[in-house]
Structure formats: structure tokens, C-alpha cells
Write a protein that holds these residues in place. Structure first.
Motif, short mmCIF file in Angstrom:
data_model
loop_
_atom_site.label_atom_id
_atom_site.label_comp_id
_atom_site.label_asym_id
_atom_site.label_seq_id
_atom_site.Cartn_x
_atom_site.Cartn_y
_atom_site.Cartn_z
N LEU A 322 49.34 5.77 28.70
CA LEU A 322 49.82 4.58 29.41
C LEU A 322 50.95 4.96 30.38
O LEU A 322 50.93 4.56 31.55
CB LEU A 322 50.31 3.55 28.37
CG LEU A 322 51.16 2.40 28.88
CD1 LEU A 322 50.36 1.53 29.84
CD2 LEU A 322 51.65 1.54 27.70
N ALA A 323 51.91 5.76 29.89
CA ALA A 323 53.06 6.12 30.73
C ALA A 323 52.60 6.87 31.98
O ALA A 323 53.08 6.59 33.09
CB ALA A 323 54.03 6.97 29.93
N GLY A 334 54.39 -2.36 31.09
CA GLY A 334 53.95 -3.65 30.52
C GLY A 334 52.71 -4.16 31.26
O GLY A 334 51.74 -4.60 30.65
N GLU A 335 52.78 -4.08 32.58
CA GLU A 335 51.66 -4.59 33.40
C GLU A 335 50.41 -3.73 33.17
O GLU A 335 49.31 -4.24 32.97
CB GLU A 335 52.08 -4.56 34.87
CG GLU A 335 51.09 -5.23 35.78
CD GLU A 335 51.51 -5.15 37.26
OE1 GLU A 335 52.73 -5.12 37.55
OE2 GLU A 335 50.59 -5.11 38.11
N ILE A 336 50.60 -2.41 33.21
CA ILE A 336 49.46 -1.50 33.04
C ILE A 336 48.85 -1.65 31.65
O ILE A 336 47.62 -1.60 31.47
CB ILE A 336 49.88 -0.03 33.29
CG1 ILE A 336 50.41 0.14 34.71
CG2 ILE A 336 48.72 0.93 33.05
CD1 ILE A 336 49.42 -0.18 35.81
N SER A 337 49.73 -1.89 30.67
CA SER A 337 49.24 -2.06 29.30
C SER A 337 48.26 -3.24 29.22
O SER A 337 47.24 -3.17 28.53
CB SER A 337 50.44 -2.28 28.39
OG SER A 337 50.01 -2.76 27.16
N ASN A 338 48.56 -4.30 29.95
CA ASN A 338 47.63 -5.45 29.96
C ASN A 338 46.29 -5.09 30.58
O ASN A 338 45.23 -5.49 30.08
CB ASN A 338 48.25 -6.62 30.75
CG ASN A 338 49.37 -7.26 29.96
OD1 ASN A 338 49.42 -7.13 28.73
ND2 ASN A 338 50.28 -7.92 30.66
N THR A 355 45.87 8.29 24.08
CA THR A 355 45.33 8.69 25.38
C THR A 355 44.07 7.87 25.67
O THR A 355 43.26 7.63 24.76
CB THR A 355 44.97 10.20 25.37
OG1 THR A 355 46.13 10.92 25.00
CG2 THR A 355 44.49 10.66 26.73
N TYR A 356 43.94 7.45 26.91
CA TYR A 356 42.78 6.63 27.30
C TYR A 356 41.71 7.50 27.96
O TYR A 356 42.02 8.35 28.79
CB TYR A 356 43.22 5.51 28.25
CG TYR A 356 44.14 4.53 27.57
CD1 TYR A 356 43.64 3.38 26.98
CD2 TYR A 356 45.52 4.78 27.48
CE1 TYR A 356 44.48 2.48 26.32
CE2 TYR A 356 46.36 3.90 26.83
CZ TYR A 356 45.84 2.75 26.25
OH TYR A 356 46.67 1.87 25.59
N HIS A 357 40.45 7.28 27.55
CA HIS A 357 39.33 8.07 28.07
C HIS A 357 38.25 7.11 28.55
O HIS A 357 38.08 6.03 27.99
CB HIS A 357 38.67 8.89 26.95
CG HIS A 357 39.58 9.80 26.23
ND1 HIS A 357 39.49 11.18 26.30
CD2 HIS A 357 40.62 9.56 25.37
CE1 HIS A 357 40.41 11.73 25.53
NE2 HIS A 357 41.11 10.77 24.96
#
Ligand SMILES: Nc1ncnc2c1ncn2[C@@H]1O[C@H](COP(=O)(O)OP(=O)(O)OP(=O)(O)O)[C@@H](O)[C@H]1O
Ligand SMILES: [Mg+2]
Length: 401
Positions: A322-323, A334-338, A355-357
Motif C-alpha cells: 500500500l505504501a 487512506g485514499e489508496i487503501s480504499n 503485498t498486492y498482486h
């Protein structure tokens, strides 16, 4: 032609034998889009010849997605299957045709259809009552004809659109029914999972089964059964490497190779490469069309589509936290998390150890190259080679043409 899935079919056959001798088994079949859920369920239906069992089948993507559409399809399938087991019958298109079929079965069935027709004609339709009526009808029908029912509801998650209390109504009526079993399938994992778990102990008890991609041997078999000629072993391996054993991608490439073969009467390596790339990127390529569609429906409800596409593009280059994504896009976490939460619900991405895949490596490859401006004409043999080399490396990466 149906290939592979012997293991899954054997399990389904075992469950249907248990049902025939009195057990009650509900099944939830999980599988990503185009993995072969419908093929498997229809193969099971068409190869099961147990006179104790009725197997009505509804593909919920193919009916009008409201209560009226569902109750009609449900009743039609039940009555049609019951008559069909006794004699040849034509599928009823209108409710009036259904009345005719129902009359062959008796008063109880005729009464059901008449009640349905009269409720459907009312100005204010009592939708919950309609749902209760059809679920109860299934058990009555089973008892009267001394049958067990395996009701297949393909793409079950579509039912969320049918009625807001659909799951509650279905559970309250069907939970204790002894002769009606539900075999359901779903392709949007996050939604399907939630439907099965969230405050739904009944659905939580469904036996779960997941469909995976084909292995190398089954992919070769699928290629052999799809192509009208014998393809060289190394070409089959190349298709397997690229499709990862996904049957729909495999069939799509084989169709293109067939066309090419019809033109040239032979197939060499550059042609195989061309067919693969053409299917992924050309406007008319089936895989390209499929990915466009998946992206469309997945992002349909989102407002800021470009932001989502940017995130997908970033992830198509490399899995990220996310970071890292927030840093790259220069927006607060916060925005990206949404955005990421919303994307997780589409199944396009998954999270592992924060980690996002992107879930499907071929989709990642497509996103990556599509947004780098790859044209629809795959004319250069070098470009094709380059793309292919990238595709089979462990992580899809960007390509400079
Ligand atoms: N066992 C199989 N044998 C042969 N071909 C298969 C098999 N499974 C899948 N395929 C191929 O993949 C395609 C997609 O399969 P299918 O429609 O069953 O997937 P699905 O999981 O139901 O997809 P969707 O999520 O879109 O409903 C089929 O049209 C067929 O070409
Ligand atoms: Mg399907």
C-alpha cells in the motif's frame, strides 16, 4: 469436447450416489471466470442417468435478473425436468406452455403454475411470497414423484441482484428440506465467499470444491481434441506455458491456430507465436475481448476508473505494498487503501503478506502491455518473440517495442 476433470466428476458422482440413497449434500463450486464450471456441471448433468434423481439447471447469467425472472426459470426447469424424465418434451418458453406441461404431471403442479401466473399478474407483486412458493414447490414435487433433486444454480452470486433478502428466504425454506439439494457455482470469489459465510450458517455448511487450471497433460489433451491436426510437442508446451493451463485461453489459441492452418496447411513456431499474441492483443482476439470485458464489469461501479487502472498498471509491473503504491501515485495511503479494498472485491487482485498482486499472470501481462500502447496489429515477428519471452519469465514486465 469435454476433457479432464475426472477427479472432480468422480467426486460429484459419488455425492450424487449418496444423495440417491438418502443423504443431503449441498455443494459450492468455486472457480475463476472461464475455468470450466459450466462445462463441468453440464457434463455431470448429461452423464448422470439415475432415475431417482432430477437435475434442474439454471445459469443465472442467462435469465432476467429479478425475482420474476428467477421464479419463472426455477419453476420451468423443475417441471420440464420432471416431465422429461418420463417422456420427450419441449422446453416451455411461455408460462402458458408451462401450464400444459404441468398438467401432464397432475393437480398439484397445475395449481402451482396457476398460482404463479396469478401472482405475477398482480399490480403489486409479493416477491418474498413468490420465492417461498417456488422453494416449497421443489420439495413437494420431490416427495410426490419420489425423487431426489439436485438443483444446479450456476453463477449463484447473480442472485444477490434478484432480491435483497434472497439468501434469508432461501435458507429459511430450504434448510430443512430433505429431498432438495443445491449445487451452486460462483466466479467472483470475494462475493461468493461472503455470501457463503456472512451470517449464513446454512450456506457455510456447503461442501466446497475449487476448480484449478489444467495440468500439462490435460492441456495437451485439450489441444489435441480441439485441433483438427496433430501439433508438435514443443508447440503444445508453448501454449501450456502461456495459458498456464487455463482451458478457455487454450481453446482460444487453438481456434486461431486452426484458422492459420486452414490458410497455410502447416504450422511453424512463428505462426504459433503470432496466434498466441494475436489472441491476447488484437481487437478481435478472444482473450483480449475477455480481458476488456472483465475490466469493464469489474470497474463498472467505480467512479474514478483511471485511478483504478493506474493501480492495476503499477501492479502489473510488480506486486507492491500500500505504501509503495501511495508513494508512486502521490496520494495519501487512506485514499489508496480504499481503492485497493474495492479492487480486492473484484478478484482482479489479491493480497499476500501485505503485498498486492494481480491474480491472473496473463491479465497482468495484458494490462502491462496494453497501457504501454501496444497496437492492435502484431506485425513484427521480433515484437512477438520479445513479448513471448517476457510472458514466460516469472513476472510479466514492460516491453519496449
Ligand atoms: N473440461 C473441459 N473440456 C473442454 N473444454 C473446456 C473444459 N473446461 C473449460 N473448457 C473450455 O473453456 C471455456 C470456458 O468454460 P466454462 O464456460 O465452463 O467456464 P465457466 O467457469 O463456467 O466460465 P464463466 O465464469 O464465464 O461462467 C469453454 O467454453 C471451453 O471451451
Ligand atoms: Mg459459467
Amino acid at each position: 469436447m469435454f476433457v479432464n476433470r475426472n477427479h472432480e466428476l468422480a467426486i460429484l458422482n459419488q455425492h450424487s450416489r449418496s444423495i440417491s440413497s438418502g443423504s443431503r449434500i449441498n455443494i459450492a463450486l468455486f472457480g475463476l471466470r472461464r475455468i470450466g464450471k459450466t462445462e463441468l456441471l453440464l457434463q455431470f448433468k448429461s452423464t448422470t442417468h439415475d432415475s431417482n434423481i432430477l437435475i434442474p439447471y439454471i445459469n443465472l447469467q442467462k435469465i432476467i435478473p429479478d425475482t420474476e425472472g428467477f421464479v419463472k426459470a426455477y419453476s420451468k426447469e423443475l417441471i420440464f425436468e420432471t416431465v422429461r424424465q418420463k417422456e420427450q418434451a419441449d422446453y416451455p418458453y411461455e408460462m402458458e406452455d408451462l401450464l400444459l406441461l404441468a398438467s401432464k404431471l397432475g393437480d398439484m403442479e397445475t395449481h402451482h403454475v396457476r398460482t404463479l401466473i396469478s401472482i405475477l399478474k398482480q399490480h403489486e407483486i409479493a416477491r418474498e411470497e413468490l420465492l417461498e412458493l417456488i422453494f416449497e414447490f421443489a420439495q413437494k414435487l420431490a416427495e410426490k414423484h419420489n425423487k431426489k433433486i439436485i438443483f444446479i444454480l450456476d453463477e449463484f452470486q447473480e442472485l444477490l441482484q434478484v432480491h435483497s433478502r434472497f439468501l434469508q428466504v432461501m435458507r429459511s425454506i430450504t434448510e430443512k428440506q430433505k429431498d432438495v439439494n443445491y449445487w451452486i457455482s460462483g466466479s467472483v470469489f470475494s462475493v461468493f465467499n461472503e455470501m457463503l459465510n456472512y451470517k449464513n450458517p446454512f450456506f457455510g455448511q456447503f461442501t466446497r470444491m475449487t476448480l484449478e487450471n489444467f495440468d500439462r497433460e490435460s492441456t495437451h489433451e485439450l489441444i489435441d481434441s480441439t485441433l483438427p491436426f496433430k501439433l508438435a510437442q514443443n508447440h503444445k508446451d508453448k501454449i501450456y506455458k502461456f495459458t498456464n493451463g487455463q482451458p478457455y485461453y487454450t481453446v482460444a489459441v487453438c481456434r486461431k491456430i486452426s484458422e492459420q492452418y486452414a490458410l497455410d496447411s502447416s504450422i511453424n513456431t512463428p505462426q504459433v507465436n503470432y496466434c498466441i499474441m494475436n489472441e491476447i492483443f488484437a481487437d478481435t482476439g478472444s482473450i483480449n475481448e475477455h480481458f476488456e470485458y472483465i475490466l469493464d464489469v469489474s470497474l463498472a461501479k467505480f467512479r474514478n476508473k483511471d485511478r483504478y487502472k493506474t493501480i492495476l498498471f503499477l501492479l502489473s509491473q510488480d506486486p507492491a505494498t500500500l505504501a509503495a503504491i501511495a508513494r508512486h501515485i502521490k496520494k495519501p495511503t487512506g485514499e489508496i487503501s480504499n481503492y485497493l479494498k474495492a479492487l480486492l472485491r473484484t478478484d482482479l487482485i489479491f493480497r499476500k503478506d501485505s503485498t498486492y498482486h494481480i491474480r491472473d499472470p496473463l491479465f497482468a501481462f495484458w494490462v502491462n502491455n496494453k497501457y504501454l500502447g501496444l497496437g492492435t496489429e502484431i506485425t513484427s515477428g521480433k515484437a512477438v518473440e520479445h513479448l513471448l519471452a517476457n510472458l514466460v519469465s516469472s513476472q510479466p514486465s514492460s516491453v519496449v517495442l
